[in-house]
Design a protein around this motif. Structure first.
Motif, PDB file in Angstrom:
ATOM      1  N   LEU A   1       1.069  -1.166   0.012  1.00 13.91           N
ATOM      2  CA  LEU A   1       0.208   0.146  -0.207  1.00 13.91           C
ATOM      3  C   LEU A   1       0.800   1.157  -0.011  1.00 13.91           C
ATOM      4  N   PHE A   2       2.075   1.209   0.560  1.00  7.39           N
ATOM      5  CA  PHE A   2       3.012   2.516   1.013  1.00  7.39           C
ATOM      6  C   PHE A   2       4.227   2.174   0.539  1.00  7.39           C
ATOM      7  N   ASP A   3       4.862   3.003   0.245  1.00  4.27           N
ATOM      8  CA  ASP A   3       6.515   2.746  -0.192  1.00  4.27           C
ATOM      9  C   ASP A   3       7.324   3.010   1.108  1.00  4.27           C
ATOM     10  N   PHE A   4       7.476   1.684   1.605  1.00  3.15           N
ATOM     11  CA  PHE A   4       8.333   1.536   2.912  1.00  3.15           C
ATOM     12  C   PHE A   4       9.631   0.893   2.406  1.00  3.15           C
ATOM     13  N   GLU A   5      10.203   1.035   1.232  1.00  3.72           N
ATOM     14  CA  GLU A   5      11.393   0.313   0.612  1.00  3.72           C
ATOM     15  C   GLU A   5      12.586   1.022   1.368  1.00  3.72           C
ATOM     16  N   GLU A   6      12.702   2.206   1.809  1.00  2.05           N
ATOM     17  CA  GLU A   6      13.695   2.557   2.519  1.00  2.05           C
ATOM     18  C   GLU A   6      13.770   1.823   3.959  1.00  2.05           C
ATOM     19  N   GLU A   7      12.550   1.859   4.708  1.00  2.00           N
ATOM     20  CA  GLU A   7      12.432   1.163   6.237  1.00  2.00           C
ATOM     21  C   GLU A   7      12.872  -0.406   5.889  1.00  2.00           C
ATOM     22  N   ASN A   8      12.419  -0.962   4.739  1.00  2.00           N
ATOM     23  CA  ASN A   8      12.432  -2.162   4.495  1.00  2.00           C
ATOM     24  C   ASN A   8      14.007  -2.541   4.384  1.00  2.00           C
ATOM     25  N   ARG A   9      14.721  -1.880   3.732  1.00  2.00           N
ATOM     26  CA  ARG A   9      16.482  -1.935   3.618  1.00  2.00           C
ATOM     27  C   ARG A   9      16.920  -1.802   4.998  1.00  2.00           C
ATOM     28  N   VAL A  10      16.309  -1.112   6.124  1.00  2.00           N
ATOM     29  CA  VAL A  10      16.851  -1.125   7.268  1.00  2.00           C
ATOM     30  C   VAL A  10      16.516  -2.527   7.984  1.00  2.00           C
ATOM     31  N   PHE A  11      15.410  -2.944   7.897  1.00  2.49           N
ATOM     32  CA  PHE A  11      15.180  -4.186   8.434  1.00  2.49           C
ATOM     33  C   PHE A  11      15.958  -5.200   7.915  1.00  2.49           C
ATOM     34  N   GLU A  12      16.229  -5.129   6.498  1.00  4.10           N
ATOM     35  CA  GLU A  12      17.052  -6.279   6.049  1.00  4.10           C
ATOM     36  C   GLU A  12      18.608  -6.179   6.444  1.00  4.10           C
ATOM     37  N   GLN A  13      19.177  -4.908   6.671  1.00  3.00           N
ATOM     38  CA  GLN A  13      20.504  -4.886   6.994  1.00  3.00           C
ATOM     39  C   GLN A  13      20.724  -4.782   8.682  1.00  3.00           C
ATOM     40  N   ALA A  14      19.756  -4.589   9.221  1.00  5.87           N
ATOM     41  CA  ALA A  14      19.920  -4.437  10.720  1.00  5.87           C
ATOM     42  C   ALA A  14      19.056  -5.629  11.193  1.00  5.87           C
ATOM     43  N   ASP A  15      17.792  -5.014  12.181  1.00  2.79           N
ATOM     44  CA  ASP A  15      17.152  -6.095  12.446  1.00  2.79           C
ATOM     45  C   ASP A  15      15.529  -5.358  12.642  1.00  2.79           C
ATOM     46  N   ASP A  16      14.801  -6.204  13.351  1.00  2.00           N
ATOM     47  CA  ASP A  16      13.422  -5.606  13.522  1.00  2.00           C
ATOM     48  C   ASP A  16      13.438  -4.435  14.595  1.00  2.00           C
ATOM     49  N   ALA A  17      14.078  -4.288  15.317  1.00  2.00           N
ATOM     50  CA  ALA A  17      14.357  -3.310  16.380  1.00  2.00           C
ATOM     51  C   ALA A  17      14.624  -2.141  15.788  1.00  2.00           C
ATOM     52  N   ALA A  18      15.562  -2.187  14.883  1.00  3.21           N
ATOM     53  CA  ALA A  18      15.784  -0.974  14.317  1.00  3.21           C
ATOM     54  C   ALA A  18      15.022  -0.337  13.410  1.00  3.21           C
ATOM     55  N   TYR A  19      14.226  -1.283  12.541  1.00  9.60           N
ATOM     56  CA  TYR A  19      12.996  -1.010  11.812  1.00  9.60           C
ATOM     57  C   TYR A  19      12.146  -0.320  12.718  1.00  9.60           C
ATOM     58  N   MET A  20      11.897  -0.911  13.526  1.00  7.41           N
ATOM     59  CA  MET A  20      10.652  -0.564  14.556  1.00  7.41           C
ATOM     60  C   MET A  20      11.030   0.973  15.003  1.00  7.41           C
ATOM     61  N   ARG A  21      12.266   1.315  15.511  1.00  7.04           N
ATOM     62  CA  ARG A  21      12.649   2.425  15.771  1.00  7.04           C
ATOM     63  C   ARG A  21      12.693   3.383  14.908  1.00  7.04           C
ATOM     64  N   LEU A  22      12.934   3.181  13.644  1.00 14.10           N
ATOM     65  CA  LEU A  22      12.850   4.082  12.405  1.00 14.10           C
ATOM     66  C   LEU A  22      11.301   4.447  12.310  1.00 14.10           C
ATOM     67  N   GLN A  23      10.511   3.375  12.299  1.00  9.32           N
ATOM     68  CA  GLN A  23       9.085   3.503  12.160  1.00  9.32           C
ATOM     69  C   GLN A  23       8.237   4.449  13.345  1.00  9.32           C
ATOM     70  N   LEU A  24       8.808   4.436  14.320  1.00 15.43           N
ATOM     71  CA  LEU A  24       8.520   5.184  15.428  1.00 15.43           C
ATOM     72  C   LEU A  24       9.076   6.755  15.477  1.00 15.43           C
ATOM     73  N   ASP A  25      10.186   6.759  14.854  1.00 14.46           N
ATOM     74  CA  ASP A  25      10.878   8.247  14.645  1.00 14.46           C
ATOM     75  C   ASP A  25       9.778   8.851  13.513  1.00 14.46           C
ATOM     76  N   ARG A  26       9.356   8.054  12.702  1.00 11.34           N
ATOM     77  CA  ARG A  26       8.614   8.619  11.384  1.00 11.34           C
ATOM     78  C   ARG A  26       7.118   8.448  11.629  1.00 11.34           C
ATOM     79  N   LEU A  27       6.719   8.423  12.920  1.00 10.27           N
ATOM     80  CA  LEU A  27       5.340   8.337  13.336  1.00 10.27           C
ATOM     81  C   LEU A  27       4.401   9.275  12.311  1.00 10.27           C
TER      82      LEU A  27
END
Length: 304
Positions: A18-44
């Motif tokens: 539905l949305f363009d989360f490709e940048e966030e997904n790269r963070v998930f793939e390169q780091a872990d789900d905790a880094a992904y969650m922090r990024l999404q929370l920062d961009r809430l």
């Protein structure tokens, strides 16, 4: 009385479809789900940009009008995201004026098992394993290509959806003949069975639901219209069985393109669908240069 989804076209969709989360997904793939969650929370409070299936969803939801007795379309978020990240998805939907009220967030677990409770007619996801699992369970599902071209805005009052035939609308019965015995055998097989309807493929339930929506909106109660197209590598004489199968199902397709192996991309560019479904990766990759596209993984065959 509890709410229900009876008599609605139900689309379940992942966050990345539905949305363009490709940048966030790269963070998930390169780091872990905790880094992904922090990024999404920062961009809430930062709305995500529309993704490959956004216009399809927006247009389908436009079938829900205040004049109708009840909504005709329901879109539900069905995502591997965690609930906190889900807040950003809901916030983004609200920002873009897309009225989505329901969502299921599983924090990394496969979400396809909720398709039964949702009575879903379609599941769109960027995760191929989730798509395969949904198809195996008997639900129309496609892996969206996030890099696909975005839909044209030339037809604001018309939803346009294009389908491949074999292994998508129809079973892969004939496709197996082509793959194992070649084109001449395929043509002979289909000419011999021209009067015998093809078994249904994984996307027949979606086509039926769209046909019902098309008929229900023909009374002018909504400004939206629906236009469908069959875009297939079949050519004469194999075209006849495909047409007769649709007639047997009492389903009308607005346009049919029997291309005999021609590249589908230029034809889809002219049709300008809001989404195109095909089982062959090569066809999807070609189409994705022109229109929003998704792959129906043909290794999974629906039991009819």
């Amino acid at each position: 009385m509890p709410a229900d989804l009876n008599d609605r076209l139900v689309v379940a969709i992942s966050s990345r479809a539905l949305f363009d989360f490709e940048e966030e997904n790269r963070v998930f793939e390169q780091a872990d789900d905790a880094a992904y969650m922090r990024l999404q929370l920062d961009r809430l409070e930062r709305p995500a940009q529309p993704g490959v299936a956004f216009q399809l969803v927006r247009k389908l939801l436009a079938f829900n009008t205040s004049d109708a007795q009840r909504d005709r379309v329901e879109v539900v978020l069905l995502s591997r995201n965690d609930p906190v990240s889900g807040l950003r998805v809901f916030n983004s939907a609200k920002h873009h004026g897309t009225p989505i009220e329901r969502g299921v967030f599983t924090r990394g677990r496969a979400p396809y098992q909720y398709l039964h409770a949702l009575q879903a007619h379609l599941f769109l996801s960027a995760e191929p394993d989730d798509v395969r699992a949904a198809l195996h369970a008997g639900y129309p599902a496609a892996q969206v290509y996030p890099e696909s071209a975005r839909a044209s805005e030339a037809h604001p009052d018309e939803v346009r959806i294009a389908f491949d035939g074999d292994a998508v609308l129809f079973s892969d019965e004939a496709e197996r003949v082509f793959q194992t015995e070649g084109l001449p055998a395929f043509q002979q097989h289909e000419a011999r069975k021209a009067a015998l309807p093809l078994p249904p493929g994984p996307f027949k339930p979606l086509l039926e639901a769209l046909h019902r929506l098309q008929k229900a909106s023909a009374d002018g109660s909504t400004p939206m219209r629906l236009r469908t197209a069959l875009v297939t590598a079949r050519s004469a004489p194999a075209h006849e069985r495909a047409v007769r199968t649709l007639m047997h199902w009492n389903i009308t397709i607005d346009e049919a393109m029997f291309l005999g192996g021609l590249d589908k991309g230029p034809f889809l560019r002219e049709f300008q669908p809001d989404f195109f479904f095909d089982d062959q990766a090569g066809h999807v990759q070609s189409a994705a240069r022109h229109v929003p596209s998704g792959q129906v993984h043909a290794a999974v065959t629906r039991k009819s």
